[in-house]
Design an enzyme around this catalytic site. Structure first.
Site, short mmCIF file in Angstrom:
data_model
loop_
_atom_site.label_atom_id
_atom_site.label_comp_id
_atom_site.label_asym_id
_atom_site.label_seq_id
_atom_site.Cartn_x
_atom_site.Cartn_y
_atom_site.Cartn_z
N CYS A 70 42.48 -57.89 -27.58
CA CYS A 70 42.29 -57.05 -28.76
C CYS A 70 42.81 -57.77 -29.99
O CYS A 70 43.91 -58.34 -29.96
CB CYS A 70 43.04 -55.73 -28.57
SG CYS A 70 42.84 -54.61 -29.96
N HIS B 117 36.33 -49.77 -25.22
CA HIS B 117 37.48 -50.36 -25.90
C HIS B 117 37.40 -50.09 -27.41
O HIS B 117 38.37 -49.62 -28.02
CB HIS B 117 37.52 -51.88 -25.62
CG HIS B 117 38.60 -52.61 -26.36
ND1 HIS B 117 39.58 -53.33 -25.72
CD2 HIS B 117 38.85 -52.74 -27.69
CE1 HIS B 117 40.40 -53.86 -26.63
NE2 HIS B 117 39.97 -53.52 -27.84
N GLU B 118 36.23 -50.37 -28.01
CA GLU B 118 36.10 -50.20 -29.46
C GLU B 118 36.23 -48.73 -29.86
O GLU B 118 36.90 -48.41 -30.85
CB GLU B 118 34.78 -50.77 -29.96
CG GLU B 118 34.66 -52.29 -29.86
CD GLU B 118 35.86 -53.03 -30.40
OE1 GLU B 118 36.46 -52.57 -31.40
OE2 GLU B 118 36.23 -54.07 -29.83
ZN ZN Z 1 40.75 -53.72 -29.81
#
Ligand code: ZN
Length: 178
Positions: free
Chosen positions: A103, A145-146
């Site tokens: 990330c 995730h986003e």
């Molecule tokens: Zn991220």
């Protein structure tokens, strides 16, 4: 156009639930400028996705682009640069699969995260037109995730085995084949 600063874990905006955008906001010139900034920031960081809260804008928009088939993420489908406003995820099968995630807001680390591997995403595009798409495998992980960023969730929160958290260098050295 401008490359914006990516805020890191510990910044309160990353832990805040982002607010939905209205049609008027998406049609405003400020939105186009924000998207240009997000694209420039994504390109300069070498990432494959960026959510607005990561540049300290607590609103529900994320951009995703997978343009390099031989990326560090292995064999993955190409996704042209695209914009996701007010996305909602529906899990189609709870069958999970794990991938090593990184990330931009948690630089230098990789962690193994298991997530549902077949999802449906409903969102608005840059014209505020409603869209739906289904995703499987690694692409399903990328979108989850986003979109987690829009809820104030980081991938570390989704980890169930903290022994599978590593620095990038050690990940490359020891975990790559594991
Ligand atoms: Zn991220």
């Amino acid at each position: 156009m401008a490359v914006r600063e990516i805020i890191r874990m510990g910044h309160p905006t990353l832990r805040q639930e982002a607010r939905a955008l209205t049609e008027a906001e998406v049609r405003d010139a400020a939105f186009s400028r924000l998207i240009t900034d997000m694209r420039d920031t994504l390109h300069s960081s070498g990432g494959i996705g960026l959510a607005a809260p990561q540049i300290n804008e607590p609103i529900q928009v994320a951009v995703i682009e997978i343009s390099d088939p031989a990326s560090r993420y292995g064999e993955i489908p190409l996704i042209p640069f695209s914009i996701y406003v007010n996305p909602v995820i529906e899990v189609i099968t709870s069958e999970s699969r794990g991938f090593w995630e990184g990330c931009l807001s948690v630089p230098g680390l990789r962690g193994f995260v298991e997530r549902p591997q077949h999802i449906r995403v409903t969102y608005r595009n840059e014209h505020f037109a409603p869209q739906t798409m289904e995703l499987t495998d690694f692409a399903a992980t990328v979108f989850q995730h986003e979109f987690d960023h829009l809820k104030g969730i980081l991938y570390l929160d989704r980890m169930t085995d903290m022994t599978r958290l590593a620095f990038e260098e050690e990940f490359m050295q020891f975990q790559l084949d594991a």
